[in-house]
Each structure stands twice: as structure tokens, then as C-alpha cells.
Enzyme design. Sequence first.
Site, PDB file in Angstrom:
ATOM      1  N   ARG A  34       0.853  -1.191   0.000  1.00  0.00           N
ATOM      2  CA  ARG A  34       0.000   0.000   0.000  1.00  0.00           C
ATOM      3  C   ARG A  34       0.891   1.244   0.000  1.00  0.00           C
ATOM      4  O   ARG A  34       2.047   1.202   0.486  1.00  0.00           O
ATOM      5  CB  ARG A  34      -0.990  -0.013   1.150  1.00  0.00           C
ATOM      6  CG  ARG A  34      -0.443  -0.444   2.472  1.00  0.00           C
ATOM      7  CD  ARG A  34      -1.554  -0.573   3.459  1.00  0.00           C
ATOM      8  NE  ARG A  34      -1.058  -1.136   4.709  1.00  0.00           N
ATOM      9  CZ  ARG A  34      -1.771  -1.209   5.797  1.00  0.00           C
ATOM     10  NH1 ARG A  34      -3.002  -0.765   5.813  1.00  0.00           N
ATOM     11  NH2 ARG A  34      -1.260  -1.736   6.902  1.00  0.00           N
ATOM     12  N   SER A  63       7.545  -3.709   5.868  1.00  0.00           N
ATOM     13  CA  SER A  63       7.197  -4.531   4.691  1.00  0.00           C
ATOM     14  C   SER A  63       8.005  -4.055   3.473  1.00  0.00           C
ATOM     15  O   SER A  63       8.501  -4.871   2.693  1.00  0.00           O
ATOM     16  CB  SER A  63       5.701  -4.445   4.396  1.00  0.00           C
ATOM     17  OG  SER A  63       5.292  -3.102   4.333  1.00  0.00           O
ATOM     18  N   ASP A 118      -5.585 -11.645   7.919  1.00  0.00           N
ATOM     19  CA  ASP A 118      -6.953 -12.048   7.559  1.00  0.00           C
ATOM     20  C   ASP A 118      -7.968 -10.925   7.757  1.00  0.00           C
ATOM     21  O   ASP A 118      -8.901 -10.776   6.971  1.00  0.00           O
ATOM     22  CB  ASP A 118      -7.353 -13.279   8.390  1.00  0.00           C
ATOM     23  CG  ASP A 118      -6.422 -14.449   8.099  1.00  0.00           C
ATOM     24  OD1 ASP A 118      -6.617 -15.110   7.080  1.00  0.00           O
ATOM     25  OD2 ASP A 118      -5.463 -14.653   8.871  1.00  0.00           O
ATOM     26  N   HIS A 137      -4.613 -18.931   3.909  1.00  0.00           N
ATOM     27  CA  HIS A 137      -5.582 -19.319   4.938  1.00  0.00           C
ATOM     28  C   HIS A 137      -6.945 -18.930   4.371  1.00  0.00           C
ATOM     29  O   HIS A 137      -7.089 -17.849   3.803  1.00  0.00           O
ATOM     30  CB  HIS A 137      -5.287 -18.571   6.248  1.00  0.00           C
ATOM     31  CG  HIS A 137      -6.202 -18.893   7.385  1.00  0.00           C
ATOM     32  ND1 HIS A 137      -6.570 -20.181   7.714  1.00  0.00           N
ATOM     33  CD2 HIS A 137      -6.826 -18.094   8.293  1.00  0.00           C
ATOM     34  CE1 HIS A 137      -7.369 -20.155   8.772  1.00  0.00           C
ATOM     35  NE2 HIS A 137      -7.545 -18.891   9.129  1.00  0.00           N
ATOM     36  N   ASP A 196      -7.272 -25.370  11.010  1.00  0.00           N
ATOM     37  CA  ASP A 196      -6.217 -24.407  11.350  1.00  0.00           C
ATOM     38  C   ASP A 196      -6.615 -23.576  12.572  1.00  0.00           C
ATOM     39  O   ASP A 196      -5.810 -23.392  13.491  1.00  0.00           O
ATOM     40  CB  ASP A 196      -5.969 -23.482  10.143  1.00  0.00           C
ATOM     41  CG  ASP A 196      -4.746 -22.615  10.341  1.00  0.00           C
ATOM     42  OD1 ASP A 196      -3.628 -23.125  10.138  1.00  0.00           O
ATOM     43  OD2 ASP A 196      -4.896 -21.437  10.720  1.00  0.00           O
ATOM     44  N   GLU A 254      -4.468 -23.760  16.227  1.00  0.00           N
ATOM     45  CA  GLU A 254      -3.776 -22.576  16.767  1.00  0.00           C
ATOM     46  C   GLU A 254      -4.372 -22.100  18.091  1.00  0.00           C
ATOM     47  O   GLU A 254      -3.661 -21.622  18.967  1.00  0.00           O
ATOM     48  CB  GLU A 254      -3.739 -21.450  15.727  1.00  0.00           C
ATOM     49  CG  GLU A 254      -5.069 -20.824  15.370  1.00  0.00           C
ATOM     50  CD  GLU A 254      -5.018 -20.014  14.074  1.00  0.00           C
ATOM     51  OE1 GLU A 254      -4.126 -20.228  13.235  1.00  0.00           O
ATOM     52  OE2 GLU A 254      -5.908 -19.154  13.889  1.00  0.00           O
ATOM     53  N   SER A 303      12.139 -41.119  32.988  1.00  0.00           N
ATOM     54  CA  SER A 303      12.344 -42.377  33.724  1.00  0.00           C
ATOM     55  C   SER A 303      10.982 -43.066  33.840  1.00  0.00           C
ATOM     56  O   SER A 303       9.932 -42.423  33.669  1.00  0.00           O
ATOM     57  CB  SER A 303      12.882 -42.077  35.129  1.00  0.00           C
ATOM     58  OG  SER A 303      11.862 -41.436  35.885  1.00  0.00           O
TER      59      SER A 303
HETATM   60  N1  LIG Z   1       1.902 -15.958  10.435  1.00  0.00           N
HETATM   61  C1  LIG Z   1       2.054 -17.159   9.924  1.00  0.00           C
HETATM   62  O1  LIG Z   1       3.092 -17.765  10.098  1.00  0.00           O
HETATM   63  C2  LIG Z   1       0.981 -17.797   9.098  1.00  0.00           C
HETATM   64  C3  LIG Z   1       0.068 -17.040   8.419  1.00  0.00           C
HETATM   65  N2  LIG Z   1      -0.809 -17.613   7.552  1.00  0.00           N
HETATM   66  C4  LIG Z   1      -1.722 -16.762   6.790  1.00  0.00           C
HETATM   67  O2  LIG Z   1      -0.938 -15.916   5.942  1.00  0.00           O
HETATM   68  C5  LIG Z   1      -1.593 -14.661   5.760  1.00  0.00           C
HETATM   69  C6  LIG Z   1      -0.649 -13.541   6.125  1.00  0.00           C
HETATM   70  O3  LIG Z   1      -0.422 -13.575   7.522  1.00  0.00           O
HETATM   71  P1  LIG Z   1       0.932 -13.032   8.160  1.00  0.00           P
HETATM   72  O4  LIG Z   1       2.068 -13.395   7.285  1.00  0.00           O
HETATM   73  O5  LIG Z   1       0.917 -13.451   9.588  1.00  0.00           O
HETATM   74  O6  LIG Z   1       0.698 -11.473   8.070  1.00  0.00           O
HETATM   75  P2  LIG Z   1       1.673 -10.343   8.668  1.00  0.00           P
HETATM   76  O7  LIG Z   1       0.901  -9.653   9.711  1.00  0.00           O
HETATM   77  O8  LIG Z   1       2.994 -10.875   9.029  1.00  0.00           O
HETATM   78  O9  LIG Z   1       1.924  -9.454   7.383  1.00  0.00           O
HETATM   79  C7  LIG Z   1       1.135  -8.466   7.056  1.00  0.00           C
HETATM   80  C8  LIG Z   1       1.638  -7.799   5.776  1.00  0.00           C
HETATM   81  O10 LIG Z   1       0.485  -7.294   5.157  1.00  0.00           O
HETATM   82  C9  LIG Z   1       0.609  -5.877   5.019  1.00  0.00           C
HETATM   83  N3  LIG Z   1      -0.696  -5.284   5.307  1.00  0.00           N
HETATM   84  C10 LIG Z   1      -1.298  -5.122   6.500  1.00  0.00           C
HETATM   85  N4  LIG Z   1      -2.498  -4.567   6.340  1.00  0.00           N
HETATM   86  C11 LIG Z   1      -2.648  -4.345   5.023  1.00  0.00           C
HETATM   87  C12 LIG Z   1      -3.666  -3.769   4.235  1.00  0.00           C
HETATM   88  N5  LIG Z   1      -4.790  -3.308   4.767  1.00  0.00           N
HETATM   89  N6  LIG Z   1      -3.475  -3.709   2.916  1.00  0.00           N
HETATM   90  C13 LIG Z   1      -2.339  -4.180   2.349  1.00  0.00           C
HETATM   91  N7  LIG Z   1      -1.339  -4.715   3.033  1.00  0.00           N
HETATM   92  C14 LIG Z   1      -1.501  -4.809   4.363  1.00  0.00           C
HETATM   93  C15 LIG Z   1       1.677  -5.434   6.009  1.00  0.00           C
HETATM   94  O11 LIG Z   1       2.408  -4.361   5.476  1.00  0.00           O
HETATM   95  P3  LIG Z   1       2.163  -2.826   5.839  1.00  0.00           P
HETATM   96  O12 LIG Z   1       1.415  -2.758   7.129  1.00  0.00           O
HETATM   97  O13 LIG Z   1       3.524  -2.254   5.921  1.00  0.00           O
HETATM   98  O14 LIG Z   1       1.375  -2.284   4.677  1.00  0.00           O
HETATM   99  C16 LIG Z   1       2.574  -6.678   6.076  1.00  0.00           C
HETATM  100  O15 LIG Z   1       3.534  -6.657   5.087  1.00  0.00           O
HETATM  101  C17 LIG Z   1      -2.849 -14.735   6.622  1.00  0.00           C
HETATM  102  O16 LIG Z   1      -3.919 -15.145   5.822  1.00  0.00           O
HETATM  103  C18 LIG Z   1      -2.527 -15.809   7.659  1.00  0.00           C
HETATM  104  O17 LIG Z   1      -3.660 -16.454   8.194  1.00  0.00           O
HETATM  105  C19 LIG Z   1      -0.800 -18.965   7.296  1.00  0.00           C
HETATM  106  C20 LIG Z   1       0.087 -19.793   7.939  1.00  0.00           C
HETATM  107  C21 LIG Z   1       0.965 -19.277   8.964  1.00  0.00           C
HETATM  108  C1  LIG Z   2      -0.248 -21.717  14.519  1.00  0.00           C
HETATM  109  C2  LIG Z   2      -0.679 -20.515  13.889  1.00  0.00           C
HETATM  110  C3  LIG Z   2      -0.854 -20.438  12.389  1.00  0.00           C
HETATM  111  O1  LIG Z   2      -1.996 -21.140  11.955  1.00  0.00           O
HETATM  112  C4  LIG Z   2       0.339 -21.049  11.743  1.00  0.00           C
HETATM  113  C5  LIG Z   2       1.671 -20.495  11.990  1.00  0.00           C
HETATM  114  O2  LIG Z   2       0.199 -22.077  11.103  1.00  0.00           O
HETATM  115  C6  LIG Z   2      -1.051 -18.964  12.110  1.00  0.00           C
HETATM  116  O3  LIG Z   2      -2.182 -18.608  11.721  1.00  0.00           O
HETATM  117  O4  LIG Z   2      -0.125 -18.193  12.340  1.00  0.00           O
HETATM  118 MG   LIG Z   3      -1.667 -22.709  10.673  1.00  0.00          MG
HETATM  119 MG   LIG Z   4      -3.598 -19.880  11.255  1.00  0.00          MG
END
Ligand SMILES: NC(=O)C1=CN([C@@H]2O[C@H](COP(=O)(O)OP(=O)(O)OC[C@H]3O[C@@H](n4cnc5c(N)ncnc54)[C@H](OP(=O)(O)O)[C@@H]3O)[C@@H](O)[C@H]2O)C=CC1
Ligand SMILES: CC[C@](O)(C(C)=O)C(=O)O
Ligand SMILES: [Mg+2]
Ligand SMILES: [Mg+2]
EC number: 1.1.1.86
Length: 490
Positions: A68, A78, A108, A132, A217, A221, A278
Site C-alpha cells: 500500500r 514490509s 486475515d 488461509h 487451522d 492454533e 524415567s
Molecule cells: N503468520 C504465519 O506464520 C501464518 C500465516 N498464515 C496466513 O498468511 C496470511 C498472512 O499472515 P501473516 O504473514 O501473519 O501477516 P503479517 O501480519 O505478518 O503481514 C502483514 C503484511 O500485510 C501488510 N498489510 C497489512 N495490512 C494491510 C492492508 N490493509 N493492505 C495491504 N497490506 C496490508 C503489512 O504491510 P504494511 O502494514 O507495511 O502495509 C505486512 O507486510 C494470513 O492469511 C494468515 O492467516 C498462514 C500460515 C501461517
Molecule cells: C499456529 C498458527 C498459524 O496457523 C500457523 C503459523 O500455522 C497462524 O495462523 O499463524
Molecule cells: Mg496454521
Molecule cells: Mg492460522
Amino acid sequence: MANYFNTLALREQLEQLAKCRFMYSSEFDDGVDALKGKKMVVIGCGAQGLNQGLNLRDSGLDVSYALRPDAIAQKRQSWKNATENGFTVGTYEELIPTADVVLNLTPDKQHTAVVNAVMPLMKEGACLSYSHGFNIVEEGMKVRDDLTVIMVAPKCPGSEVRAEYVRGFGVPTLIAVHEANDPKGEGLALAKAYAVGTGGHKAGVLMSSFIAEVKSDLMGEQTILCGMLQTGSILCFDKMIEEGIEPGYASKLIQYGWENITEALKYGGVTNMLDRLSNPAKIKAFDLAEELKDIMRPLYNKHQDDIMSGHFSRTMMDDWANDDANLLKWRAETAETNFEKTPAGEVEISEQEYFDNGILMVAMVKAGVELAFETMTAAGIIAESAYYESLHETPLIANTIARKKLYEMNATISDTAEYGCYLYNHACVPLLADFMKDIKSDVIGKGLNVDDNGVDNARLIEVNDALRAHPVEAVGAVLRGHMADMKKIV
Ligand SMILES: NC(=O)C1=CN([C@@H]2O[C@H](COP(=O)(O)OP(=O)(O)OC[C@H]3O[C@@H](n4cnc5c(N)ncnc54)[C@H](OP(=O)(O)O)[C@@H]3O)[C@@H](O)[C@H]2O)C=CC1
Ligand SMILES: CC[C@](O)(C(C)=O)C(=O)O
Ligand SMILES: [Mg+2]
Ligand SMILES: [Mg+2]
């Protein structure tokens, strides 16, 4: 938008929940071909965005990042993640119209806004991908008819997605095609190529559905993966202090204890984790776990029921609409717990000591893994998927606590997982209050004070049989067999 799962007839719900097949390695013989020469544009460069992008690029694919405008203008984390790693970064307007595949890797909570913003910019017949399925399943997002919608969900934190790939391996991954959006019938080929690009095919891929992914999932979690480890950390630490254990020792035993004991779980399941004790300690851990399972079973059932009915997602979305009031309050409270505020001491703790002095922690992991597995499979989730969401991922989350306690775990996991973790913790701490009253330092902090390790043979046989007979052990042995390569390199 309506909850998509709740719009389906019971027959369709059950069919989707049970959709899960372990894929043969020969099904990935085409490698990343289906994505070769295609433009992959990732939205968001956080935990999953950065690490998946690095793997996909190293697999020979064309990856860039749409961020963004504020993230670019303010050079936010980011933007740093993407540019410092040499990726092209641009706005939605610059990059989305060029994309063959758009990877939505934003939190999400943002999915509805993000998808509504990018959909008009996506080219005819492109693919939208998720890691997800919350937006599709719980919020009922409707995607343009010409777009293919897939999911490639690594079953672990983003940091491990990269770490395993760098080791030449990958992490178990669940893939799915949204049946309402597969106009050209190419969803499966794209999802398979994407899983190869992240390295997931080397660890095991389940072909599943958006519904089965979401309902499993969320359950994993909230309960064993994050909630149980948080509750266990807080209760075990406070008990050790009450019992006069030195705070630095207590803090270290927990911070690194989860990682140490679940390493045994990763290699040989619950059986191997208890085999590290043990004989008298094993019987003690077994009995404690049985007690814990009786107390916590209604809570596990409630979490799964609320996830199935949509009650959980509705209440979490109410919190989103309320500026994350509960999430932020619970996050602040977690930072104030005694465990979180007490640094690990300089004291030496051997690998075996983590087991011997952490019998209650072993019992908590056993109870949580088995309950999560039992509850998921009773709800119609297939055993392979339930295994990944209970036993397999626990060590990967435990690693994050070793790095920087509960703060690191909650910062690394998704916002959805963080919310669910606190929700579970708030219910579980009071639920275990009476149980904890009877706990002494022999099972947490000091180890059993016994003169010899003698036990009753019949009881030991009973315990060993029960451990080995649990269904999570049967499916675990098969799935770990597919991960043999990982054992050589870790
Ligand atoms: N965390 C994990 O390990 C796991 C996550 N997932 C899934 O992966 C997906 C991402 O999660 P995750 O990696 O934790 O997310 P993060 O919170 O780590 O990353 C968020 C990213 O999205 C950007 N962002 C935030 N808000 C907005 C917005 N409104 N518009 C555009 N960009 C935005 C942020 O950048 P900035 O704010 O700088 O714009 C940042 O780069 C989710 O669907 C999650 O459920 C699945 C398995 C495991
Ligand atoms: C355990 C949390 C998780 O589902 C993952 C890392 O797989 C997440 O949403 O972060
Ligand atoms: Mg998971
Ligand atoms: Mg999850």
C-alpha cells in the site's frame, strides 16, 4: 457477505470437511512448470509474504510485491523486507494488472478490503491465492467469476517456511481450489506448482478444501499450538515461584523447555516424548495428562463447536470492528505476566533435565496434542490434517517461545491465531486452578524425589500400550516416514 460454510447443506459441509488426501511425490513431477514465466505478485511482505516470496524466487519464479502507498512512502518494515531482498516493489495500480497470480498474504482481518481493492485491477482469467481460507469460508467473499481461487497453506510459521527451504527441504502444506472459482480447471496445477516453489512437496502436501483448512487451522492454533503453550508457560512459572524455585531457573526451564521436549515429539511422537522420562516419571506424566484431558475436554469441544458454528469468527470480527479492543487488552496483559517479565537465568540446563524437571510440561503437551487431535477428528477433520494441526506444528511454535518468549510467539503467528490463543488462555487458566493447587515442584522445577526408579510392571505395560495405541501415533508414524529426509539435515 454471509458465512459460506453455514450456507451449505449438511451433506456438503461434511463432504468438504472430510476432503483431504496425502499426495504422492510423483504428482509433483512437473515441478513449478505451471508457474514458469508467469508473474506472481505478493500483497504484503510480512511473516508469510517475505518467506514464501524468497522460496518462490529461489525456485526460479518471477516474484514482486504490491504494497500500500503508505508502506512505500514511509519505508515501513514490509517495504524494507522486500527492497532489502532485491524484489521489485510497486503500488497495486502498478503491479496487480500485470499479475498472473496475486498472492494475498496480508492479515486475515484485511482480506475483504484488500480483495475488494485488487479485484477490479486483476486481469481477466488471473489467479487469486490465499494461505488461509478465513475470508472465503467465514466471511463468504465472492470472487469475480473469471478468476481462479486457490489456497497454499504452509502448516507452520513463516520463518520456518524459509528455514526448511534453505535446508533443502520444506514444510507440510495444505492446498485447495475454491470450487466456485475454477473457471479454467487450472487451479490444482497452479496450487501444486506453488507448493513445489515453496518446497512444501518435499515434506508432504495434503489436497484438501478451503473449509477443512479453516476449521482445522483455527482449532490447532487456538488450543494446543499456541493457547496451551501460553497457559502452560504462565501456570508452570507461577507454580515454580510459589514452590521456591529460583526465578531465573524457572524462566529458563519454560522458555527453552517447550522446544526441548517437543523436539522428541517431532522425531517420535507422544510415545518418544514420554520415553525420554524415567519409568516413574513417565507414569506420573501419563496420569497427569489423563487428569488434564478430563478437565480440558469440554474446553476443546467448545472451541471446535464455536469454530464450526461460526460463533468464533463472528466474535473475532466484532473485535475487529471494535478496533481490536480485546486483542490489544489481552496482548498487554500477556506482556505483564510474571513469566514474560522474568528473564531466563544464566544457569546451565542439560537437554535431559528439561524432561526430568518438566514432567508437568510433558503432560500438558501430551494432553493438548491428543485432545486437539481427538476433537478435530470427531468433528470430521481427516487424521492427516489433524496430525499436522496438533502434533507436527507444536515444535515449530515452541521454537518461537525459545527465541523471545510469548511475545515472539504471538508476534510471529497470524493475528487470527493470536486472538484465538488469548481466548483459550483466558478460559483455560481458571479451569486449571484447582488442578494446579495440588501440583508440587516434584513435577515442575525439581523432578521426582525417588530413591530408585522401580515401578509396577503391569502398570508400565498398561501405560506403554495406551501411549502407542492412540490414533495420533498411527498416522504420525506414516507421515513422519514421508519426512525422512528432514531427519538427516536437522
Ligand atoms: N503468520 C504465519 O506464520 C501464518 C500465516 N498464515 C496466513 O498468511 C496470511 C498472512 O499472515 P501473516 O504473514 O501473519 O501477516 P503479517 O501480519 O505478518 O503481514 C502483514 C503484511 O500485510 C501488510 N498489510 C497489512 N495490512 C494491510 C492492508 N490493509 N493492505 C495491504 N497490506 C496490508 C503489512 O504491510 P504494511 O502494514 O507495511 O502495509 C505486512 O507486510 C494470513 O492469511 C494468515 O492467516 C498462514 C500460515 C501461517
Ligand atoms: C499456529 C498458527 C498459524 O496457523 C500457523 C503459523 O500455522 C497462524 O495462523 O499463524
Ligand atoms: Mg496454521
Ligand atoms: Mg492460522
